[in-house]
Design a protein around this motif. Structure first.
Motif, PDB file in Angstrom:
ATOM      1  N   PHE A   1       0.858  -1.184   0.000  1.00  0.00           N
ATOM      2  CA  PHE A   1       0.000   0.000   0.000  1.00  0.00           C
ATOM      3  C   PHE A   1       0.889   1.227   0.000  1.00  0.00           C
ATOM      4  O   PHE A   1       2.059   1.184   0.392  1.00  0.00           O
ATOM      5  CB  PHE A   1      -0.969   0.008   1.195  1.00  0.00           C
ATOM      6  CG  PHE A   1      -0.322  -0.109   2.545  1.00  0.00           C
ATOM      7  CD1 PHE A   1       0.229   0.988   3.188  1.00  0.00           C
ATOM      8  CD2 PHE A   1      -0.279  -1.342   3.193  1.00  0.00           C
ATOM      9  CE1 PHE A   1       0.806   0.878   4.439  1.00  0.00           C
ATOM     10  CE2 PHE A   1       0.295  -1.466   4.447  1.00  0.00           C
ATOM     11  CZ  PHE A   1       0.838  -0.348   5.071  1.00  0.00           C
ATOM     12  N   TYR A   2       0.318   2.341  -0.466  1.00  0.00           N
ATOM     13  CA  TYR A   2       1.041   3.603  -0.570  1.00  0.00           C
ATOM     14  C   TYR A   2       0.024   4.725  -0.497  1.00  0.00           C
ATOM     15  O   TYR A   2      -1.001   4.667  -1.179  1.00  0.00           O
ATOM     16  CB  TYR A   2       1.788   3.649  -1.907  1.00  0.00           C
ATOM     17  CG  TYR A   2       2.503   4.944  -2.157  1.00  0.00           C
ATOM     18  CD1 TYR A   2       3.789   5.156  -1.691  1.00  0.00           C
ATOM     19  CD2 TYR A   2       1.886   5.962  -2.871  1.00  0.00           C
ATOM     20  CE1 TYR A   2       4.448   6.347  -1.922  1.00  0.00           C
ATOM     21  CE2 TYR A   2       2.524   7.160  -3.105  1.00  0.00           C
ATOM     22  CZ  TYR A   2       3.820   7.342  -2.635  1.00  0.00           C
ATOM     23  OH  TYR A   2       4.459   8.522  -2.857  1.00  0.00           O
ATOM     24  N   PHE A   3       0.280   5.719   0.349  1.00  0.00           N
ATOM     25  CA  PHE A   3      -0.661   6.837   0.457  1.00  0.00           C
ATOM     26  C   PHE A   3       0.019   8.049   1.064  1.00  0.00           C
ATOM     27  O   PHE A   3       1.023   7.927   1.770  1.00  0.00           O
ATOM     28  CB  PHE A   3      -1.896   6.443   1.284  1.00  0.00           C
ATOM     29  CG  PHE A   3      -1.580   5.997   2.693  1.00  0.00           C
ATOM     30  CD1 PHE A   3      -1.524   6.910   3.736  1.00  0.00           C
ATOM     31  CD2 PHE A   3      -1.355   4.659   2.971  1.00  0.00           C
ATOM     32  CE1 PHE A   3      -1.239   6.499   5.022  1.00  0.00           C
ATOM     33  CE2 PHE A   3      -1.073   4.232   4.261  1.00  0.00           C
ATOM     34  CZ  PHE A   3      -1.014   5.162   5.293  1.00  0.00           C
ATOM     35  N   PRO A   4      -0.524   9.260   0.801  1.00  0.00           N
ATOM     36  CA  PRO A   4      -0.011  10.459   1.466  1.00  0.00           C
ATOM     37  C   PRO A   4      -0.435  10.435   2.937  1.00  0.00           C
ATOM     38  O   PRO A   4      -1.538  10.000   3.272  1.00  0.00           O
ATOM     39  CB  PRO A   4      -0.667  11.622   0.709  1.00  0.00           C
ATOM     40  CG  PRO A   4      -1.815  11.030  -0.022  1.00  0.00           C
ATOM     41  CD  PRO A   4      -1.565   9.563  -0.179  1.00  0.00           C
ATOM     42  N   SER A   5       0.448  10.902   3.807  1.00  0.00           N
ATOM     43  CA  SER A   5       0.212  10.807   5.252  1.00  0.00           C
ATOM     44  C   SER A   5      -0.781  11.829   5.789  1.00  0.00           C
ATOM     45  O   SER A   5      -1.060  11.841   6.991  1.00  0.00           O
ATOM     46  CB  SER A   5       1.538  10.970   5.994  1.00  0.00           C
ATOM     47  OG  SER A   5       2.459  10.001   5.570  1.00  0.00           O
ATOM     48  N   ASP A   6      -1.318  12.674   4.925  1.00  0.00           N
ATOM     49  CA  ASP A   6      -2.273  13.687   5.393  1.00  0.00           C
ATOM     50  C   ASP A   6      -3.699  13.137   5.435  1.00  0.00           C
ATOM     51  O   ASP A   6      -4.664  13.876   5.341  1.00  0.00           O
ATOM     52  CB  ASP A   6      -2.193  14.949   4.529  1.00  0.00           C
ATOM     53  CG  ASP A   6      -2.596  14.706   3.085  1.00  0.00           C
ATOM     54  OD1 ASP A   6      -2.809  13.537   2.690  1.00  0.00           O
ATOM     55  OD2 ASP A   6      -2.693  15.698   2.336  1.00  0.00           O
ATOM     56  N   ARG A   7      -3.816  11.823   5.595  1.00  0.00           N
ATOM     57  CA  ARG A   7      -5.126  11.163   5.689  1.00  0.00           C
ATOM     58  C   ARG A   7      -5.145  10.335   6.965  1.00  0.00           C
ATOM     59  O   ARG A   7      -4.114   9.803   7.379  1.00  0.00           O
ATOM     60  CB  ARG A   7      -5.331  10.256   4.473  1.00  0.00           C
ATOM     61  CG  ARG A   7      -5.174  11.065   3.162  1.00  0.00           C
ATOM     62  CD  ARG A   7      -5.232  10.214   1.958  1.00  0.00           C
ATOM     63  NE  ARG A   7      -6.637   9.910   1.702  1.00  0.00           N
ATOM     64  CZ  ARG A   7      -7.047   9.127   0.730  1.00  0.00           C
ATOM     65  NH1 ARG A   7      -6.180   8.569  -0.080  1.00  0.00           N
ATOM     66  NH2 ARG A   7      -8.321   8.892   0.549  1.00  0.00           N
ATOM     67  N   ARG A   8      -6.304  10.232   7.596  1.00  0.00           N
ATOM     68  CA  ARG A   8      -6.430   9.366   8.775  1.00  0.00           C
ATOM     69  C   ARG A   8      -6.148   7.941   8.346  1.00  0.00           C
ATOM     70  O   ARG A   8      -6.670   7.489   7.326  1.00  0.00           O
ATOM     71  CB  ARG A   8      -7.828   9.459   9.379  1.00  0.00           C
ATOM     72  CG  ARG A   8      -8.128  10.751  10.081  1.00  0.00           C
ATOM     73  CD  ARG A   8      -9.488  10.740  10.793  1.00  0.00           C
ATOM     74  NE  ARG A   8     -10.470   9.785  10.318  1.00  0.00           N
ATOM     75  CZ  ARG A   8     -11.399  10.028   9.388  1.00  0.00           C
ATOM     76  NH1 ARG A   8     -11.467  11.208   8.825  1.00  0.00           N
ATOM     77  NH2 ARG A   8     -12.263   9.093   9.030  1.00  0.00           N
TER      78      ARG A   8
END
Length: 180
Positions: free
Chosen positions: A149-156
């Motif tokens: 998985f990969y995502f920007p950290s500005d999400r809960r």
């Protein structure tokens, strides 16, 4: 390392083309190319001019580089957190001085990490064993072994282990803000 190699490495780390470096040091692109290929040697004054452009002193340029540590065994891991069924091991010591923080996260069956607050950066996880549920802004994603998985950290975000076996995740956070 040869003078030409060091100059090229410095030029590239400053995001300069040979032409840009030549222009700023009042030299020709051909001369920069010859220097970088060790086809010629610069005079001390020319070397100083180049190093001024590159933001390095002559003493820094000729200083011995410390041995770069590149391999980190299990004995170098630092346990950042171990509570109940969650264990987080930092894989590279001193990550606060780096641009990313790799960790090995182990979650026992039924365990979950606390929901992580918003922060800057990006996160990447590769499931080495078991499976996990990634909950991102309230939406659930099942991530199986050999998936990532990969995502920007500005999400809960939160991860839990819905399986019957321990889950192990190689988790990388950039910049280092580790999430425990």
């Amino acid at each position: 390392m040869k003078i030409g190699e060091k100059l090229k490495k410095l030029r590239l780390s400053n995001s300069l083309t040979q032409e840009e470096l030549a222009s700023r040091a009042d030299l020709t692109k051909g001369y920069i190319s010859q220097l970088e290929n060790d086809a010629t040697s610069p005079s001390i004054s020319t070397l100083k001019d180049l190093l001024d452009v590159l933001g390095v002193s002559i003493s820094e340029f000729f200083a011995q580089s410390p041995e770069l540590e590149v391999v980190f065994g299990e004995q170098r891991r630092v346990v950042a957190s171990e509570e109940g069924g969650l264990k987080v091991e930092l894989l590279v010591p001193g990550a606060q001085n780096r641009t990313m923080d790799p960790a090995l996260v182990t979650l026992l069956p039924g365990e979950a990490m606390d929901e992580q607050p918003f922060h800057e950066g990006e996160e990447f996880g590769f499931v080495l064993a078991g499976r996990v549920e990634l909950i991102l802004d309230g939406k659930s994603h099942l991530v199986r072994r050999d998936e990532c998985f990969y995502f920007p950290s500005d999400r809960r975000h939160q991860v839990r282990n819905p399986g019957k076996t321990p889950a192990r995740i190689l988790w990388v956070v950039s910049p280092p803000t580790f999430f425990c």
